[in-house]
Design a protein around this motif. Structure first.
Motif, PDB file in Angstrom:
ATOM      1  N   ALA A   1       0.831  -1.210   0.000  1.00 53.63           N
ATOM      2  CA  ALA A   1       0.000   0.000   0.000  1.00 53.63           C
ATOM      3  C   ALA A   1       0.867   1.263   0.000  1.00 53.63           C
ATOM      4  O   ALA A   1       0.561   2.247  -0.687  1.00 53.63           O
ATOM      5  N   ILE A   2       1.946   1.234   0.745  1.00 52.24           N
ATOM      6  CA  ILE A   2       2.830   2.405   0.784  1.00 52.24           C
ATOM      7  C   ILE A   2       3.574   2.540  -0.542  1.00 52.24           C
ATOM      8  O   ILE A   2       3.743   3.648  -1.057  1.00 52.24           O
ATOM      9  N   GLN A   3       3.973   1.435  -1.147  1.00 47.54           N
ATOM     10  CA  GLN A   3       4.641   1.505  -2.449  1.00 47.54           C
ATOM     11  C   GLN A   3       3.713   2.093  -3.505  1.00 47.54           C
ATOM     12  O   GLN A   3       4.138   2.901  -4.330  1.00 47.54           O
ATOM     13  N   ARG A   4       2.418   1.699  -3.469  1.00 51.70           N
ATOM     14  CA  ARG A   4       1.451   2.273  -4.431  1.00 51.70           C
ATOM     15  C   ARG A   4       1.325   3.777  -4.227  1.00 51.70           C
ATOM     16  O   ARG A   4       1.270   4.544  -5.190  1.00 51.70           O
ATOM     17  N   ALA A   5       1.306   4.215  -2.962  1.00 53.48           N
ATOM     18  CA  ALA A   5       1.219   5.655  -2.688  1.00 53.48           C
ATOM     19  C   ALA A   5       2.467   6.381  -3.187  1.00 53.48           C
ATOM     20  O   ALA A   5       2.377   7.464  -3.788  1.00 53.48           O
ATOM     21  N   LEU A   6       3.625   5.804  -2.972  1.00 57.72           N
ATOM     22  CA  LEU A   6       4.867   6.414  -3.460  1.00 57.72           C
ATOM     23  C   LEU A   6       4.891   6.483  -4.988  1.00 57.72           C
ATOM     24  O   LEU A   6       5.310   7.494  -5.567  1.00 57.72           O
ATOM     25  N   ASP A   7       4.435   5.411  -5.628  1.00 54.32           N
ATOM     26  CA  ASP A   7       4.378   5.395  -7.089  1.00 54.32           C
ATOM     27  C   ASP A   7       3.441   6.485  -7.600  1.00 54.32           C
ATOM     28  O   ASP A   7       3.736   7.177  -8.574  1.00 54.32           O
ATOM     29  N   TYR A   8       2.283   6.641  -6.942  1.00 52.62           N
ATOM     30  CA  TYR A   8       1.332   7.678  -7.342  1.00 52.62           C
ATOM     31  C   TYR A   8       1.947   9.070  -7.161  1.00 52.62           C
ATOM     32  O   TYR A   8       1.861   9.921  -8.046  1.00 52.62           O
ATOM     33  N   LEU A   9       2.562   9.319  -6.027  1.00 49.41           N
ATOM     34  CA  LEU A   9       3.172  10.632  -5.774  1.00 49.41           C
ATOM     35  C   LEU A   9       4.260  10.951  -6.800  1.00 49.41           C
ATOM     36  O   LEU A   9       4.439  12.102  -7.182  1.00 49.41           O
ATOM     37  N   ALA A  10       4.950   9.932  -7.260  1.00 55.73           N
ATOM     38  CA  ALA A  10       6.011  10.153  -8.255  1.00 55.73           C
ATOM     39  C   ALA A  10       5.445  10.590  -9.600  1.00 55.73           C
ATOM     40  O   ALA A  10       6.156  11.196 -10.404  1.00 55.73           O
ATOM     41  N   THR A  11       4.158  10.316  -9.855  1.00 52.07           N
ATOM     42  CA  THR A  11       3.558  10.713 -11.134  1.00 52.07           C
ATOM     43  C   THR A  11       3.040  12.150 -11.117  1.00 52.07           C
ATOM     44  O   THR A  11       2.749  12.708 -12.169  1.00 52.07           O
ATOM     45  N   LEU A  12       2.918  12.750  -9.938  1.00 53.83           N
ATOM     46  CA  LEU A  12       2.400  14.114  -9.839  1.00 53.83           C
ATOM     47  C   LEU A  12       3.437  15.134 -10.295  1.00 53.83           C
ATOM     48  O   LEU A  12       4.640  14.929 -10.103  1.00 53.83           O
ATOM     49  N   PRO A  13       2.982  16.246 -10.882  1.00 56.98           N
ATOM     50  CA  PRO A  13       3.938  17.287 -11.262  1.00 56.98           C
ATOM     51  C   PRO A  13       4.540  17.931 -10.013  1.00 56.98           C
ATOM     52  O   PRO A  13       3.898  17.956  -8.948  1.00 56.98           O
ATOM     53  N   PRO A  14       5.739  18.455 -10.129  1.00 54.63           N
ATOM     54  CA  PRO A  14       6.354  19.088  -8.948  1.00 54.63           C
ATOM     55  C   PRO A  14       5.574  20.341  -8.543  1.00 54.63           C
ATOM     56  O   PRO A  14       4.973  21.000  -9.391  1.00 54.63           O
ATOM     57  N   PRO A  15       5.561  20.648  -7.256  1.00 51.11           N
ATOM     58  CA  PRO A  15       4.847  21.835  -6.801  1.00 51.11           C
ATOM     59  C   PRO A  15       5.518  23.110  -7.357  1.00 51.11           C
ATOM     60  O   PRO A  15       6.731  23.157  -7.540  1.00 51.11           O
ATOM     61  N   THR A  16       4.691  24.120  -7.596  1.00 45.03           N
ATOM     62  CA  THR A  16       5.229  25.378  -8.137  1.00 45.03           C
ATOM     63  C   THR A  16       5.214  26.491  -7.112  1.00 45.03           C
ATOM     64  O   THR A  16       5.687  27.585  -7.390  1.00 45.03           O
ATOM     65  N   ASP A  17       4.705  26.252  -5.930  1.00 43.77           N
ATOM     66  CA  ASP A  17       4.645  27.294  -4.880  1.00 43.77           C
ATOM     67  C   ASP A  17       5.834  27.179  -3.942  1.00 43.77           C
ATOM     68  O   ASP A  17       5.741  26.691  -2.834  1.00 43.77           O
TER      69      ASP A  17
END
Length: 123
Positions: A106-122
């Motif tokens: 479950a944690i690996q799936r969350a890490l994989d998902y977070l890696a697909t998000l664009p980097p924050p711009t703020d």
């Protein structure tokens, strides 16, 4: 190069104080550094302590050092460590070195998902 010679002297000093009796150096190979910064050395004692290392400049990444050492632990286990030091730090491998437990799915799936998000711009 002075730094590496000092490291060798420190290693020799360490080998001399290990255990109850002094180890005798039976092999001491040292190749002076080449103009491009590459070097290598190896040392072995009569108590089967062995250490070798080589290094070279790895392009823009800087100095890359690879080596291994081996000795027999007080319990009789032969300890062998392979290592590499580069711009990402020191990395050692050996059968006696503990490894972390696997990441739960479950944690690996969350890490994989977070890696697909664009980097924050703020910032």
């Amino acid at each position: 190069m002075k730094f590496f010679k000092e490291c060798i002297l420190m290693l020799l000093s360490l080998l001399m104080v290990m255990g109850q009796r002094h180890s005798r150096i039976i092999r001491n190979d040292f190749v002076e550094s080449s103009p491009d910064g590459a070097y290598k050395w190896a040392i072995q004692t009569d108590e089967n302590i062995f250490h070798e290392q080589r290094g070279y400049i790895n392009g823009d990444a800087g100095l890359l050092v690879e080596g291994q050492y081996q000795y027999t632990a007080p319990d009789g286990q032969v300890i062998n460590v392979l290592y590499r030091a580069d711009e990402n730090g020191f990395h050692a491998e050996g059968a006696h070195i503990p490894t972390p437990p696997p990441i739960p799915p479950a944690i690996q799936r969350a890490l994989d998902y977070l890696a697909t998000l664009p980097p924050p711009t703020d910032h």
